[in-house]
Design a protein around this motif. Structure first.
Motif, PDB file in Angstrom:
ATOM      1  N   TRP A   1      -2.520  46.933  35.832  1.00  0.00           N
ATOM      2  CA  TRP A   1      -2.937  46.894  34.424  1.00  0.00           C
ATOM      3  C   TRP A   1      -2.376  48.072  33.633  1.00  0.00           C
ATOM      4  CZ3 TRP A   1      -8.829  45.257  34.845  1.00  0.00           C
ATOM      5  CH2 TRP A   1      -8.879  43.890  35.134  1.00  0.00           C
TER       6      TRP A   1
ATOM      7  N   MET B   1     -10.915  48.532  29.416  1.00  0.00           N
ATOM      8  CA  MET B   1     -11.218  47.242  30.047  1.00  0.00           C
ATOM      9  C   MET B   1     -12.066  47.444  31.308  1.00  0.00           C
ATOM     10  SD  MET B   1      -8.626  44.087  30.547  1.00  0.00           S
ATOM     11  CE  MET B   1      -7.252  45.021  31.190  1.00  0.00           C
TER      12      MET B   1
ATOM     13  N   GLY C   1     -10.276  37.891  33.772  1.00  0.00           N
ATOM     14  CA  GLY C   1     -10.909  38.159  32.482  1.00  0.00           C
ATOM     15  C   GLY C   1     -12.420  38.026  32.508  1.00  0.00           C
TER      16      GLY C   1
ATOM     17  N   VAL D   1      -6.160  38.148  32.297  1.00  0.00           N
ATOM     18  CA  VAL D   1      -5.423  39.039  31.403  1.00  0.00           C
ATOM     19  C   VAL D   1      -4.057  39.395  31.989  1.00  0.00           C
ATOM     20  CG1 VAL D   1      -7.528  40.023  30.414  1.00  0.00           C
ATOM     21  CG2 VAL D   1      -6.493  41.111  32.430  1.00  0.00           C
TER      22      VAL D   1
ATOM     23  N   ASN E   1       0.232  34.520  32.553  1.00  0.00           N
ATOM     24  CA  ASN E   1       0.187  34.201  31.129  1.00  0.00           C
ATOM     25  C   ASN E   1       1.592  34.160  30.524  1.00  0.00           C
ATOM     26  OD1 ASN E   1      -2.575  34.038  31.387  1.00  0.00           O
ATOM     27  ND2 ASN E   1      -2.953  36.118  30.697  1.00  0.00           N
TER      28      ASN E   1
ATOM     29  N   GLN F   1      -3.534  37.231  23.286  1.00  0.00           N
ATOM     30  CA  GLN F   1      -4.153  37.811  24.483  1.00  0.00           C
ATOM     31  C   GLN F   1      -5.383  38.594  24.062  1.00  0.00           C
ATOM     32  OE1 GLN F   1      -3.285  37.990  28.255  1.00  0.00           O
ATOM     33  NE2 GLN F   1      -5.450  38.214  27.755  1.00  0.00           N
TER      34      GLN F   1
ATOM     35  N   LEU G   1      -8.352  40.868  25.165  1.00  0.00           N
ATOM     36  CA  LEU G   1      -8.890  41.729  26.213  1.00  0.00           C
ATOM     37  C   LEU G   1     -10.393  41.884  25.957  1.00  0.00           C
ATOM     38  CD1 LEU G   1      -6.147  44.541  26.390  1.00  0.00           C
ATOM     39  CD2 LEU G   1      -6.292  42.423  27.711  1.00  0.00           C
TER      40      LEU G   1
ATOM     41  N   GLY H   1     -11.936  38.236  28.931  1.00  0.00           N
ATOM     42  CA  GLY H   1     -10.490  38.288  28.721  1.00  0.00           C
ATOM     43  C   GLY H   1      -9.954  36.865  28.712  1.00  0.00           C
TER      44      GLY H   1
ATOM     45  N   TYR I   1      -6.399  34.187  27.432  1.00  0.00           N
ATOM     46  CA  TYR I   1      -5.026  34.065  26.926  1.00  0.00           C
ATOM     47  C   TYR I   1      -4.797  32.664  26.373  1.00  0.00           C
ATOM     48  CZ  TYR I   1       0.087  33.566  27.032  1.00  0.00           C
ATOM     49  OH  TYR I   1       1.403  33.327  26.699  1.00  0.00           O
TER      50      TYR I   1
END
Length: 452
Positions: free
Chosen positions: A162, A174, A340, A388, A393, A431, A433, A441, A443
Motif C-alpha cells: 500500500w 487507511m 476494502g 483498494v 482494479n 477509487q 479509500l 474501500g 473501486y
C-alpha cells in the motif's frame, strides 16, 4: 436426564469465537451473530462481546508484540491460551471501563475451568508481569513499514504494498481507520418513501439516524440496528455501505432498459439499480449459488420490486445463455480480495496472501471477457470491486482495454456521481479509500462499448 450445556458468559463466548475464527478461517461477522443466538447473550452484553471479539482481532499483531517479552516459548502454548492472553490484554490496554484486576481474575478463572493448574498459574504470571512492568513501546521499532504494521496490526507485505501504491501518509490513514468500527448505513427505497419520511419513521420507532452528507438516498445509523426496524421489514430500507451505492450511480440506467448484474448476491446493487429504473425495464441478477440467488429474490420481494429476475449460474458462461448485445448496461461487481472491507472482517488481515491477488486478477479479467460481448453498442459496462489494490482494479481494467479495442473509458462518469464524491473521480475511474467518506474501500471503472 441430560443436562443442557451451561451458557457461556461474554468473555468465554469471545474466547470461543476467537478460537473458531482462527481454526476454521471463518468470517467473524457471521460467527458473531451465531454465537449471540447460541449463548443467548443479552442486549446489554452484545456490545461488549462485539468489542472484545473485534477489538482483539483488530489489534492481534500489536497484542502479540506486547506479550512477546513475557512469554518464553510461545510455540509451546496452546492456541486457546494465546487467545485468552490476547483477549485479556486487549481489555487491560484498550477498555477503560473494565478494571485490570477484574479482567485478570476472570482470565485466571477461565484458565482453571478449561485447563490445569499450571496453565492458570502461567496466565496469572504473564498478566501480572504485564501489569507491573508495562508494555514495550511500538515507537522503538526503527523500520517505518514494520512499525506501521505492528502499530495497526496489518501484515508487513500489505503495508509495504500500500505504501508503494498510495504513499505512507494515505496508508497510515487507511490502516488506522481499519481499527475502528464501521458506521451502519442504509439506502432509502425512494420508490416507496422519501429520506425525510423514513428518518421520521425511524425516530418514531426509537432509532437514531441522520441523513448522509454524501449520497442523497443514504442514511447513517446513530443508535440501533436498522435491520431490526419496521422500516426495514416493510421495504423502506436496504442495509448497504455507501461506497457500493455508487455503482448504480455509475451505471445510471434509463427507463425500460435491460441491465445485467453478473455477480449480484446478496442483491444490494441489483435492487438499487431496480429502484433507479423506477420498477421499469428489467434487472437480470446472477450468482453462482442457489442460496445466494434466493437472498437476492427475497430482498427484491421485501422492497416491492417487480423487475428483478434471478438466475443461479456461473457468470463465466453467460454467453451460453444470453444473446450477444442483449443488454443496455452491465454491472460486473467482481469477486475480489475484499481488502476494502477489513473493518467488517478483521480476521481477513491474517489469512490473505499476496499470491491470492494474482489468482483473482485472472478470474476478474476472464469475467470481463465473458460479459462484455453481451453489451449493446454504445452501452455502459461498470467494473467494481470492494478492494483498494491496484492489481485487481486499475491493472485489470487497463489490461482489458488494451485487449478489447471495442471498449473505451467513459469520461462522463464524474457527471453522474453525487456531488460530494465528484472530486475523487479520475477520468473514467473512482477509487474510494476508507478515509475519503468513512465507507468501505471501493473501486469503480466505467467503460463504454464503441458504436463504430
Amino acid at each position: 436426564m441430560n443436562k443442557r450445556p451451561a451458557k457461556k458468559n461474554v468473555r468465554e463466548t469471545a474466547l470461543e469465537l476467537l478460537e473458531t475464527i482462527d481454526k476454521n478461517q471463518s468470517y467473524s461477522n457471521i460467527l458473531l451473530n451465531h454465537a449471540i443466538n447460541k449463548n443467548q447473550i443479552s442486549d446489554k452484553d452484545i456490545g461488549l462481546l462485539t468489542e472484545l471479539t473485534y477489538g482483539t482481532l483488530q489489534r492481534r499483531m500489536s497484542l502479540d508484540y506486547f506479550l512477546q517479552p513475557f512469554i518464553k516459548n510461545p510455540r509451546k502454548i496452546e492456541s486457546w491460551v494465546m487467545h485468552l492472553l490476547r483477549l485479556t490484554l486487549y481489555q487491560m490496554l484498550y477498555l477503560d471501563k473494565i478494571p485490570d484486576h477484574a479482567a485478570l481474575n476472570e482470565a485466571v478463572e477461565i484458565a482453571k475451568k478449561r485447563g490445569h493448574k499450571g496453565i492458570s498459574s502461567m496466565v496469572n504470571g504473564v498478566l501480572r508481569n504485564v501489569q507491573r512492568q508495562g508494555v514495550k513501546q511500538i515507537s522503538e521499532i526503527t523500520d517505518p513499514i514494520e512499525r506501521l504494521s505492528i502499530k495497526t496490526s496489518h501484515p508487513k507485505w500489505l503495508v509495504k504494498r500500500w505504501v508503494e501504491q498510495f504513499g505512507y501518509e494515505e496508508t497510515e490513514k487507511m490502516c488506522e481507520l481499519n481499527l475502528t468500527a464501521p458506521t451502519q448505513t442504509a439506502r432509502v427505497n425512494r420508490i416507496k418513501a422519501t429520506r425525510e419520511e423514513v428518518l421520521a419513521q425511524l425516530e418514531d420507532e426509537g432509532f437514531a439516524a441522520k441523513a448522509s452528507p454524501f449520497i442523497p438516498e443514504a442514511i447513517h445509523s446513530l443508535r440501533g440496528n436498522l435491520a431490526h426496524s419496521d422500516a426495514f421489514k416493510s421495504g423502506l430500507l436496504t442495509i448497504q455501505d455507501e461506497s457500493s451505492m455508487l455503482a448504480a450511480y455509475a451505471l445510471a440506467p434509463g427507463s425500460d432498459e435491460i441491465v445485467l448484474d453478473a455477480c449480484a448476491a446478496p442483491g444490494g446493487k441489483s435492487t438499487h439499480i431496480s429502484e433507479k429504473l423506477g420498477n421499469t425495464g428489467k434487472v437480470i441478477a446472477l450468482d453462482l449459488h442457489d442460496h445466494k440467488v434466493k437472498l437476492i429474490a427475497d430482498n427484491a420481494n421485501r422492497l416491492g420490486l417487480e423487475n428483478v429476475e434471478t438466475k443461479a449460474m456461473d457468470s463465466r458462461k453467460v454467453q451460453e445463455v444470453f444473446a450477444a448485445e442483449s443488454f443496455d448496461r452491465i454491472l460486473l461487481d467482481a469477486p475480489c480480495s475484499g481488502l476494502g472491507v477489513m473493518r467488517r472482517k478483521p480476521d481477513m488481515k491474517y489469512t490473505k496472501k499476496e499470491a491470492d491477488l494474482l489468482h483473482l486478477k485472472k478470474v476478474q479479467i476472464n469475467l470481463l471477457r465473458a460479459v462484455s460481448p453481451l453489451l449493446k453498442k454504445g452501452g455502459i459496462l461498470v467494473y467494481s470491486t470492494c478492494t483498494v489494490d491496484k492489481s485487481e482494479n486499475q491493472e485489470v481494467v487497463t489490461a482489458f482495454l488494451q485487449e478489447q479495442l471495442g471498449f473505451e473509458g467513459d469520461e462522463s462518469l464524474k457527471e453522474r456521481m453525487p456531488e460530494a464524491v465528484q472530486s475523487l473521480v479520475n477520468s473514467y475511474e473512482l477509487q474510494i479509500l476508507p478515509q475519503h467518506i468513512g465507507s468501505d474501500g471501493f473501486y469503480i471503472a466505467c467503460l463504454r462499448k464503441k458504436v463504430q
